[in-house]
Each structure stands twice: as structure tokens, then as C-alpha cells.
Design a protein around this motif. Structure first.
Motif, PDB file in Angstrom:
ATOM      1  N   ALA A  62     -53.624   8.472   8.485  1.00 51.07           N
ATOM      2  CA  ALA A  62     -52.967   9.008   9.565  1.00 51.07           C
ATOM      3  C   ALA A  62     -51.872   7.712  10.079  1.00 51.07           C
ATOM      4  O   ALA A  62     -50.552   8.026  10.300  1.00 51.07           O
ATOM      5  CB  ALA A  62     -53.614   9.553  10.622  1.00 51.07           C
ATOM      6  N   VAL A  63     -52.414   6.476  10.272  1.00 51.84           N
ATOM      7  CA  VAL A  63     -51.400   5.541  10.733  1.00 51.84           C
ATOM      8  C   VAL A  63     -50.338   5.249   9.894  1.00 51.84           C
ATOM      9  O   VAL A  63     -49.335   4.697  10.245  1.00 51.84           O
ATOM     10  CB  VAL A  63     -52.460   4.309  11.217  1.00 51.84           C
ATOM     11  CG1 VAL A  63     -51.489   3.231  11.649  1.00 51.84           C
ATOM     12  CG2 VAL A  63     -53.348   4.887  12.377  1.00 51.84           C
ATOM     13  N   GLY A  64     -50.849   5.370   8.498  1.00 53.48           N
ATOM     14  CA  GLY A  64     -50.013   4.768   7.430  1.00 53.48           C
ATOM     15  C   GLY A  64     -48.577   5.685   7.291  1.00 53.48           C
ATOM     16  O   GLY A  64     -47.595   5.305   7.245  1.00 53.48           O
ATOM     17  N   ALA A  65     -49.029   6.985   7.395  1.00 51.30           N
ATOM     18  CA  ALA A  65     -48.029   8.115   7.437  1.00 51.30           C
ATOM     19  C   ALA A  65     -47.179   7.919   8.674  1.00 51.30           C
ATOM     20  O   ALA A  65     -45.827   8.261   8.114  1.00 51.30           O
ATOM     21  CB  ALA A  65     -48.622   9.368   7.336  1.00 51.30           C
ATOM     22  N   GLN A  66     -47.395   7.722   9.642  1.00 48.19           N
ATOM     23  CA  GLN A  66     -46.758   7.609  10.964  1.00 48.19           C
ATOM     24  C   GLN A  66     -45.604   6.238  10.755  1.00 48.19           C
ATOM     25  O   GLN A  66     -44.465   6.453  11.268  1.00 48.19           O
ATOM     26  CB  GLN A  66     -47.569   7.327  12.165  1.00 48.19           C
ATOM     27  CG  GLN A  66     -48.293   8.573  12.668  1.00 48.19           C
ATOM     28  CD  GLN A  66     -47.488   9.654  13.041  1.00 48.19           C
ATOM     29  OE1 GLN A  66     -46.824   9.703  13.625  1.00 48.19           O
ATOM     30  NE2 GLN A  66     -47.935  10.935  12.436  1.00 48.19           N
ATOM     31  N   GLU A  67     -46.075   5.392  10.191  1.00 44.97           N
ATOM     32  CA  GLU A  67     -45.307   4.035   9.848  1.00 44.97           C
ATOM     33  C   GLU A  67     -44.451   4.378   8.569  1.00 44.97           C
ATOM     34  O   GLU A  67     -43.437   4.077   8.540  1.00 44.97           O
ATOM     35  CB  GLU A  67     -46.147   2.909   9.556  1.00 44.97           C
ATOM     36  CG  GLU A  67     -47.103   2.531  10.783  1.00 44.97           C
ATOM     37  CD  GLU A  67     -48.156   1.401  10.396  1.00 44.97           C
ATOM     38  OE1 GLU A  67     -48.217   1.131   9.257  1.00 44.97           O
ATOM     39  OE2 GLU A  67     -48.610   1.075  11.384  1.00 44.97           O
ATOM     40  N   TYR A  68     -44.898   5.272   7.588  1.00 46.98           N
ATOM     41  CA  TYR A  68     -43.943   5.420   6.308  1.00 46.98           C
ATOM     42  C   TYR A  68     -42.860   6.421   6.970  1.00 46.98           C
ATOM     43  O   TYR A  68     -41.629   5.972   6.340  1.00 46.98           O
ATOM     44  CB  TYR A  68     -44.715   6.279   5.502  1.00 46.98           C
ATOM     45  CG  TYR A  68     -44.108   6.915   4.578  1.00 46.98           C
ATOM     46  CD1 TYR A  68     -43.486   6.199   3.598  1.00 46.98           C
ATOM     47  CD2 TYR A  68     -44.271   8.305   4.602  1.00 46.98           C
ATOM     48  CE1 TYR A  68     -42.741   6.888   2.601  1.00 46.98           C
ATOM     49  CE2 TYR A  68     -43.539   9.002   3.684  1.00 46.98           C
ATOM     50  CZ  TYR A  68     -42.994   8.268   2.622  1.00 46.98           C
ATOM     51  OH  TYR A  68     -42.205   9.360   1.886  1.00 46.98           O
ATOM     52  N   VAL A  69     -42.820   7.344   7.709  1.00 42.25           N
ATOM     53  CA  VAL A  69     -41.743   8.291   7.849  1.00 42.25           C
ATOM     54  C   VAL A  69     -40.347   7.370   8.289  1.00 42.25           C
ATOM     55  O   VAL A  69     -39.354   7.372   7.774  1.00 42.25           O
ATOM     56  CB  VAL A  69     -42.110   9.200   8.436  1.00 42.25           C
ATOM     57  CG1 VAL A  69     -41.094  10.236   8.964  1.00 42.25           C
ATOM     58  CG2 VAL A  69     -43.288  10.322   7.643  1.00 42.25           C
ATOM     59  N   SER A 153     -50.170  14.325   8.955  1.00 39.58           N
ATOM     60  CA  SER A 153     -49.670  13.238   9.671  1.00 39.58           C
ATOM     61  C   SER A 153     -47.979  12.924   9.419  1.00 39.58           C
ATOM     62  O   SER A 153     -47.405  12.840  10.375  1.00 39.58           O
ATOM     63  CB  SER A 153     -50.401  11.859   9.583  1.00 39.58           C
ATOM     64  OG  SER A 153     -50.062  10.841  10.429  1.00 39.58           O
ATOM     65  N   GLU A 154     -47.669  13.034   7.897  1.00 42.07           N
ATOM     66  CA  GLU A 154     -46.316  13.010   7.570  1.00 42.07           C
ATOM     67  C   GLU A 154     -45.440  14.110   8.442  1.00 42.07           C
ATOM     68  O   GLU A 154     -44.294  13.761   8.921  1.00 42.07           O
ATOM     69  CB  GLU A 154     -46.119  13.127   6.390  1.00 42.07           C
ATOM     70  CG  GLU A 154     -46.703  11.957   5.457  1.00 42.07           C
ATOM     71  CD  GLU A 154     -46.927  12.141   4.162  1.00 42.07           C
ATOM     72  OE1 GLU A 154     -46.152  13.030   3.504  1.00 42.07           O
ATOM     73  OE2 GLU A 154     -47.739  11.360   3.306  1.00 42.07           O
ATOM     74  N   SER A 155     -46.212  15.117   8.445  1.00 45.62           N
ATOM     75  CA  SER A 155     -45.335  16.390   9.105  1.00 45.62           C
ATOM     76  C   SER A 155     -45.134  16.143  10.628  1.00 45.62           C
ATOM     77  O   SER A 155     -44.116  16.583  11.159  1.00 45.62           O
ATOM     78  CB  SER A 155     -46.251  17.645   8.800  1.00 45.62           C
ATOM     79  OG  SER A 155     -46.330  17.910   7.235  1.00 45.62           O
ATOM     80  N   LEU A 156     -46.387  15.538  11.392  1.00 46.72           N
ATOM     81  CA  LEU A 156     -46.224  15.389  12.554  1.00 46.72           C
ATOM     82  C   LEU A 156     -44.836  14.372  12.985  1.00 46.72           C
ATOM     83  O   LEU A 156     -44.280  14.381  13.871  1.00 46.72           O
ATOM     84  CB  LEU A 156     -47.369  14.834  13.188  1.00 46.72           C
ATOM     85  CG  LEU A 156     -48.461  15.835  13.207  1.00 46.72           C
ATOM     86  CD1 LEU A 156     -49.648  14.895  13.841  1.00 46.72           C
ATOM     87  CD2 LEU A 156     -48.317  16.896  14.498  1.00 46.72           C
ATOM     88  N   ALA A 157     -44.774  13.111  12.113  1.00 47.06           N
ATOM     89  CA  ALA A 157     -43.884  12.041  12.035  1.00 47.06           C
ATOM     90  C   ALA A 157     -42.468  12.849  11.828  1.00 47.06           C
ATOM     91  O   ALA A 157     -41.543  12.451  12.598  1.00 47.06           O
ATOM     92  CB  ALA A 157     -44.161  11.016  11.170  1.00 47.06           C
ATOM     93  N   ILE A 158     -42.413  13.894  10.978  1.00 41.83           N
ATOM     94  CA  ILE A 158     -41.080  14.470  10.477  1.00 41.83           C
ATOM     95  C   ILE A 158     -40.749  15.222  11.634  1.00 41.83           C
ATOM     96  O   ILE A 158     -39.733  15.553  12.288  1.00 41.83           O
ATOM     97  CB  ILE A 158     -41.352  15.285   9.394  1.00 41.83           C
ATOM     98  CG1 ILE A 158     -41.345  14.324   8.017  1.00 41.83           C
ATOM     99  CG2 ILE A 158     -40.081  16.245   9.349  1.00 41.83           C
ATOM    100  CD1 ILE A 158     -41.558  14.865   6.913  1.00 41.83           C
ATOM    101  N   GLY A 159     -41.823  15.962  12.473  1.00 38.66           N
ATOM    102  CA  GLY A 159     -41.445  17.019  13.330  1.00 38.66           C
ATOM    103  C   GLY A 159     -40.841  16.501  14.603  1.00 38.66           C
ATOM    104  O   GLY A 159     -40.100  17.084  15.470  1.00 38.66           O
ATOM    105  N   VAL A 160     -41.143  15.103  14.888  1.00 41.49           N
ATOM    106  CA  VAL A 160     -40.654  14.473  16.253  1.00 41.49           C
ATOM    107  C   VAL A 160     -39.269  13.855  16.015  1.00 41.49           C
ATOM    108  O   VAL A 160     -38.756  13.073  16.618  1.00 41.49           O
ATOM    109  CB  VAL A 160     -41.517  13.509  16.869  1.00 41.49           C
ATOM    110  CG1 VAL A 160     -42.763  14.112  17.477  1.00 41.49           C
ATOM    111  CG2 VAL A 160     -42.028  12.259  15.911  1.00 41.49           C
TER     112      VAL A 160
END
Length: 340
Positions: A62-69, A153-160
Motif C-alpha cells: 500500500a505504501v509503495g503504491a502511494q509513492e509510485y503514482v 491503494s493505486e486507485s486511492l492515490a489516483i482518486g486524490v
């Protein structure tokens, strides 16, 4: 290019996520090997450790996905789109499966599965074999949970990040036939990411339509990049043979969605309903013999469709009944697999 020309952050992210999952699944298998004949008692000894292994991996993913986007957006020249309007909270994803159920409930399914295999309506398996098969089920379930956590988690990062309007599906080879024909497709950011158990494809976020053009994949070229054994494994021997003979890869793969057994001329054959409705590509190859109205139920809705009267044969059946190569190609074309 048969494979996507992935941005640097996407390649690094994929490798890191795969390493996290590989490590967690290996630890999970190690814990499961401690199981004994008394399933509930021995599971109680490993349950907390197993939950900790999977939940810890969920946190890393989850953390990695937030940093990746934001990293991949900046790398693709969309620095403005990388700026969020809020902070995405991935904490609710931890300890839960992709469908929302508690993680402990899902993982206990491996114990339930083992009990069912032993019971077997009076003809069950010995407990060691039941545990072996249930361990495979546990690995599949955990793998799916971890992939879902990363994607959610990627979707959350995209959503914001409202300037992110779309995402492109990214293969994470080795991939299945269904993922291959979807690779490189661009979807609106609000469109759910279609997946199947163990699917580990990824999002590539984009800030404008067509920005993912460099990520496109030619499924036929991807097929050609595999050796013959890999082609047969991914697409099935009959499907791979049809594709090697010139059949459309999408038609071959999608045909399996509507596959069923039928009796034709006293012979058991495999047919498919896929592509037999009026707007489908294969319909014009099948329709010279006429069409009829049928009621079809999909996604809980029953509608009336015009379908070809002649059944559409699966590649397996075509290969079995063809008299020679010329007849084989004729049947592939007559059933809408080989165009032109």
C-alpha cells in the motif's frame, strides 16, 4: 513492441511489489507446513503469525503504491497532475481482502478447504494430501489479496489527483491470455480494474487521453515473443495452434468465456456462445444459415438477443474434426476465428 515500454518508476515499482509478494507467500507456505492432522489446533498455533505476514506485506504494498503514482506521473511529464488535493488513507485496506471481508476469515478458508477434502463424502483424501492442496489454495488466496491491496491503494492515490483522467493496464509477465489481450488498453480512472484470481497486472496513471500510447501492447507480437511451449501453456494447445495458423488472438481467447459442451450429430463437441450475437464479429461468418431469438442472462439481467442458428465451434473441436490443414483453416474461418 510486443511488451510495454514502461516508465522507469513503473519497472522499479513492479520489481519491488513482486519481491514483497514473493517473500510473503514463501513465509506463508513455511508456516502452513507446520500444520498437522488436527487442523484447528495446529492452525491456532500459526494463525497470528500468518495474519502478521500477510498484513505486513499489505502495508508495504500500500505504501509503495502511494509513492509510485506521483513518481510515474512526474516521470511521464505530468508534474501538475502528480499534486494531490487530499491525503489518501490506505489504512482501511490492511487486514481485509479485496471484497471487504476480514483477512482472518479469508485465510481460515484454507482450513475449511482441508476439512472438506478429508471428508469428501466418504471418499476423501488423507490429511497430508488435503493440507498440500489447501496450501495451494492459501497461496492463491493470499496472492490475490496482496495484488488487490496494491491496486486499491493505486486507485486511492489516483482518486486524490483529479487531473489523472485514465489509466493503462500494465502486464506483469508471465501473464495469462485474458490479461494479454487487455494489456495496453486505456480506461477512465473511475472504471474498476477487471481482474481474476492471481492477476498481478498494474495501473499506469495518465493525465490525458492518449498519454499512454507508449504503453500499448500488440497481443500478436507478445504471442510471437513466447516459445511454443509457453504459447501452449498460456493459450492452451488448441488455442495456440489456431493463433499460429492466423486466427485472431482476441477471438480465440474470448471464445472461452461462453464455452460449453454440446451434442452434434451424436458427437460430443465444444461450442461457445461468445461472438454469436448479431453485433459480434463472428456473427457474419455464422449467419448465412440464419438467426433466431434467444433469451440471455448476464449480470443478473435477461434480455432477448438474435443469435446465429449454427453453433460456433471451439478451436479444440475444429482441430479434432478437421480432415486436413485446408479443412482446418476453412473451419476456423467459418467460425469467425480467421478473418478475411
Amino acid at each position: 513492441m510486443p511488451l510495454q515500454a514502461l516508465p522507469g518508476p513503473a519497472e522499479a515499482y513492479t520489481a519491488a511489489q513482486r519481491a514483497v509478494m514473493k517473500r510473503a507467500l514463501a513465509r506463508g507456505r513455511g508456516l502452513w507446513r507446520r500444520m498437522g492432522a488436527d487442523f484447528d489446533t495446529t492452525y491456532a498455533h500459526i494463525e497470528l503469525d500468518l495474519l502478521q505476514v500477510v498484513a505486513s506485506a499489505q502495508v508495504e504494498l500500500a505504501v509503495g503504491a502511494q509513492e509510485y503514482v506521483p513518481a510515474v506521473l512526474v516521470d511521464m511529464g505530468s508534474r501538475a497532475a502528480a499534486a494531490p488535493i487530499a491525503t489518501a488513507d490506505a489504512a482501511p485496506l490492511i487486514g481485509r481482502a479485496g471484497d471487504g471481508r476480514p483477512l482472518d476469515s479469508l485465510l481460515y478458508g484454507a482450513v475449511t478447504n482441508a476439512k472438506q477434502l478429508v471428508a469428501g463424502d466418504g471418499a476423501g483424501l488423507a490429511w497430508p494430501e488435503a493440507l498440500r492442496r489447501s496450501g495451494e489454495w492459501l497461496t492463491m488466496a493470499a496472492s490475490t489479496v496482496l495484488s488487490d491491496t496494491a491496486r486499491q491503494s493505486e486507485s486511492l492515490a489516483i482518486g486524490v489527483r483529479p487531473r489523472v483522467t485514465a489509466y493503462t493496464r500494465m502486464l506483469n509477465p508471465p501473464s495469462c491470455s485474458r490479461c494479454v489481450i487487455l494489456a495496453g488498453a486505456e480506461y477512465r480512472s473511475a472504471t474498476p480494474f477487471a481482474r481474476h484470481p492471481r492477476c498481478d497486472c498494474r495501473h499506469i496513471p495518465t493525465a490525458e487521453a492518449g498519454a499512454g500510447d507508449d504503453l500499448t501492447v500488440n497481443p500478436a507480437e507478445y504471442f510471437d515473443s513466447l516459445n511454443r511451449d509457453e504459447q501452449d501453456r498460456v493459450f492452451g494447445p488448441a488455442g495456440a495452434e489456431a493463433i499460429r495458423s492466423g486466427a485472431d488472438i482476441g477471438q480465440v481467447v474470448n471464445a472461452r468465456r461462453g464455452m460449453r459442451s454440446a451434442q452434434i450429430g451424436g458427437r460430443s463437441v465444444l461450442t461457445t456462445l461468445e461472438g454469436t450475437t448479431r453485433r459480434a464479429v463472428a456473427f457474419r461468418y455464422l449467419s448465412p444459415s440464419g438467426s433466431s431469438a434467444v433469451r440471455v442472462t448476464r449480470d443478473g439481467r435477461t434480455v432477448e438477443r438474435r443469435v446465429a442458428n449454427r453453433p460456433r465451434l471451439m478451436p479444440e473441436t475444429i482441430r479434432a474434426i478437421a480432415r486436413d490443414q485446408a479443412d482446418y483453416l476453412r473451419l476456423l474461418r467459418a467460425n469467425g476465428y480467421l478473418r478475411g
